[in-house]
Design an enzyme around this catalytic site. Sequence first.
Site, PDB file in Angstrom:
ATOM      1  N   SER A 197       1.455   8.277   8.968  1.00  0.00           N
ATOM      2  CA  SER A 197       0.606   8.048  10.145  1.00  0.00           C
ATOM      3  C   SER A 197       1.366   7.431  11.316  1.00  0.00           C
ATOM      4  CB  SER A 197      -0.619   7.200   9.784  1.00  0.00           C
ATOM      5  OG  SER A 197      -1.444   7.876   8.859  1.00  0.00           O
ATOM      6  N   TYR A 245      -4.605  14.589  -2.942  1.00  0.00           N
ATOM      7  CA  TYR A 245      -5.115  15.079  -1.661  1.00  0.00           C
ATOM      8  C   TYR A 245      -6.092  16.239  -1.880  1.00  0.00           C
ATOM      9  CZ  TYR A 245      -1.421  12.342   0.714  1.00  0.00           C
ATOM     10  OH  TYR A 245      -0.600  11.343   1.174  1.00  0.00           O
TER      11      TYR A 245
HETATM   12  N1  LIG Z   1       1.569   7.355   1.078  1.00  0.00           N
HETATM   13  C1  LIG Z   1       0.362   7.181   1.544  1.00  0.00           C
HETATM   14  O1  LIG Z   1      -0.415   6.363   1.056  1.00  0.00           O
HETATM   15  C2  LIG Z   1      -0.071   8.020   2.710  1.00  0.00           C
HETATM   16  C3  LIG Z   1      -1.279   7.747   3.381  1.00  0.00           C
HETATM   17  C4  LIG Z   1      -1.619   8.541   4.460  1.00  0.00           C
HETATM   18  C5  LIG Z   1      -0.776   9.571   4.860  1.00  0.00           C
HETATM   19  N2  LIG Z   1       0.376   9.832   4.166  1.00  0.00           N
HETATM   20  C6  LIG Z   1       1.282  10.936   4.546  1.00  0.00           C
HETATM   21  O2  LIG Z   1       1.525  10.940   5.931  1.00  0.00           O
HETATM   22  C7  LIG Z   1       1.139  12.196   6.465  1.00  0.00           C
HETATM   23  C8  LIG Z   1       0.733  12.056   7.888  1.00  0.00           C
HETATM   24  O3  LIG Z   1      -0.427  11.228   8.003  1.00  0.00           O
HETATM   25  P1  LIG Z   1      -1.399  11.450   9.220  1.00  0.00           P
HETATM   26  O4  LIG Z   1      -1.926  12.844   9.178  1.00  0.00           O
HETATM   27  O5  LIG Z   1      -2.365  10.320   9.273  1.00  0.00           O
HETATM   28  O6  LIG Z   1      -0.342  11.340  10.433  1.00  0.00           O
HETATM   29  P2  LIG Z   1      -0.411  11.283  11.997  1.00  0.00           P
HETATM   30  O7  LIG Z   1       0.702  12.178  12.433  1.00  0.00           O
HETATM   31  O8  LIG Z   1      -0.423   9.863  12.455  1.00  0.00           O
HETATM   32  O9  LIG Z   1      -1.817  11.936  12.399  1.00  0.00           O
HETATM   33  C9  LIG Z   1      -1.993  13.315  12.343  1.00  0.00           C
HETATM   34  C10 LIG Z   1      -3.294  13.724  13.017  1.00  0.00           C
HETATM   35  O10 LIG Z   1      -3.310  13.309  14.383  1.00  0.00           O
HETATM   36  C11 LIG Z   1      -3.842  14.345  15.200  1.00  0.00           C
HETATM   37  N3  LIG Z   1      -2.746  14.815  16.072  1.00  0.00           N
HETATM   38  C12 LIG Z   1      -1.436  14.918  15.736  1.00  0.00           C
HETATM   39  N4  LIG Z   1      -0.717  15.377  16.761  1.00  0.00           N
HETATM   40  C13 LIG Z   1      -1.566  15.554  17.795  1.00  0.00           C
HETATM   41  C14 LIG Z   1      -1.397  16.005  19.110  1.00  0.00           C
HETATM   42  N5  LIG Z   1      -0.208  16.346  19.566  1.00  0.00           N
HETATM   43  N6  LIG Z   1      -2.505  16.055  19.908  1.00  0.00           N
HETATM   44  C15 LIG Z   1      -3.717  15.695  19.438  1.00  0.00           C
HETATM   45  N7  LIG Z   1      -3.934  15.273  18.171  1.00  0.00           N
HETATM   46  C16 LIG Z   1      -2.868  15.199  17.348  1.00  0.00           C
HETATM   47  C17 LIG Z   1      -4.309  15.443  14.253  1.00  0.00           C
HETATM   48  O11 LIG Z   1      -5.653  15.176  13.837  1.00  0.00           O
HETATM   49  P3  LIG Z   1      -6.941  15.843  14.516  1.00  0.00           P
HETATM   50  O12 LIG Z   1      -6.528  17.053  15.297  1.00  0.00           O
HETATM   51  O13 LIG Z   1      -7.834  16.176  13.368  1.00  0.00           O
HETATM   52  O14 LIG Z   1      -7.540  14.766  15.361  1.00  0.00           O
HETATM   53  C18 LIG Z   1      -3.403  15.246  13.059  1.00  0.00           C
HETATM   54  O15 LIG Z   1      -3.901  15.770  11.861  1.00  0.00           O
HETATM   55  C19 LIG Z   1       0.073  12.687   5.504  1.00  0.00           C
HETATM   56  O16 LIG Z   1      -0.169  14.068   5.564  1.00  0.00           O
HETATM   57  C20 LIG Z   1       0.673  12.287   4.196  1.00  0.00           C
HETATM   58  O17 LIG Z   1       1.693  13.194   3.826  1.00  0.00           O
HETATM   59  C21 LIG Z   1       0.728   9.063   3.127  1.00  0.00           C
END
Ligand SMILES: NC(=O)c1ccc[n+]([C@@H]2O[C@H](COP(=O)([O-])OP(=O)(O)OC[C@H]3O[C@@H](n4cnc5c(N)ncnc54)[C@H](OP(=O)(O)O)[C@@H]3O)[C@@H](O)[C@H]2O)c1
Length: 333
Positions: free
Chosen positions: A206, A54
């Site tokens: 996600s 990351y």
């Molecule tokens: N193993 C893998 O291959 C893999 C791949 C991807 C992720 N992951 C893990 O999963 C974690 C989470 O992934 P993700 O960040 O995509 O998860 P997510 O929770 O689906 O999306 C998070 C993003 O959504 C937006 N958000 C979240 N809550 C919100 C709210 N209440 N109101 C408005 N916008 C909101 C924010 O982005 P903005 O404010 O920028 O719009 C935030 O950074 C990663 O950090 C990582 O640890 C693992």
Amino acid sequence: MEFRYLGRSGLKISEISYGNWITHGSQVEEDTAVACVHAALDEGITTFDTADVYAGTRAETVLGRALKGQRRESLEIFTKVYWPTGPGPNDRGLSRKHIMESIDGSLRRLGTDYVDLYQAHRFDHETPLEETMRAFEDVVRQGKALYIGVSEWRAEEISAALKIAEERGFDRIISNQPQYSMLYRVIEQEVVPLCEREGIGQIVWSPIAQGVLTGKYLPGQAPPPGSRATDDKSGADFVKFWMRDEVLTRVQDLRPLAQEAGLTMAQLAVAWVLQNPNVSSAIVGASRPEQIRDNVKARGVRLEAELLARVDEVLGDAVIRDPAETRSPATRP
Ligand SMILES: NC(=O)c1ccc[n+]([C@@H]2O[C@H](COP(=O)([O-])OP(=O)(O)OC[C@H]3O[C@@H](n4cnc5c(N)ncnc54)[C@H](OP(=O)(O)O)[C@@H]3O)[C@@H](O)[C@H]2O)c1
């Protein structure tokens, strides 16, 4: 916060965890990253997920600094290995060489003597599985990781790893980290049934479909400023998978369902993945602390079967279900 066992292990983790992909060391400044981690801790989140890759290894450094001073026993820190961390042919994959070198780099950057969970970030088709499993076993025996898990592995890949562990007396995998959300359900058909039988928990990524399930992206309109879809460092590239009007329109139709349940759209999305008993934790991301405070209110929420059925109706064929979508690169990246 509620806690769940990670698979059939004795390790308990917060059912909502915090991950720093896209954000730390890239999309957001360090003070915001630290504020997000502190908001997570204040809300009772104890489980933190990152990866060596990351932000070109910077995310681990930022997380390590943000967690500095916390009681180590009160945290579960997870990281991963597989994607490239340098220019060389051995700076990637799941060879013994890269695993042994990468764990040391991760520990140094995170400022800790051990991680609670060390995860294979994909399946490496170029390394014999036995080599990988033996290297993981050695990482555990050296006390550098307490448990091992995988991410985005297919059911047959997980089965093959369990067989080797059984034959050789190695520690078993206790977790898988797949993408899982109302919109993306490819694990339900094959991975989850296997993992239920074998005592492997899902730590799902996600759960809000990178922000799409908050409903903030409106069909036919420009994305709101400051959102992932406007992050030209890397976020926009990843979230564009969902930025299609047919998906965004259906997501808007979830709004009355969330309102009836007394939840925000983001809370509904997180609560939805937590209804699956094979899910040990939903890893949420956040670009600002208010998002964490909003999203954790999904803890402990139970959704009625009738509401779940209506979610399916609303999302219809926007939902991706084909288990063949789980695949690792045929050759090392
Ligand atoms: N193993 C893998 O291959 C893999 C791949 C991807 C992720 N992951 C893990 O999963 C974690 C989470 O992934 P993700 O960040 O995509 O998860 P997510 O929770 O689906 O999306 C998070 C993003 O959504 C937006 N958000 C979240 N809550 C919100 C709210 N209440 N109101 C408005 N916008 C909101 C924010 O982005 P903005 O404010 O920028 O719009 C935030 O950074 C990663 O950090 C990582 O640890 C693992």
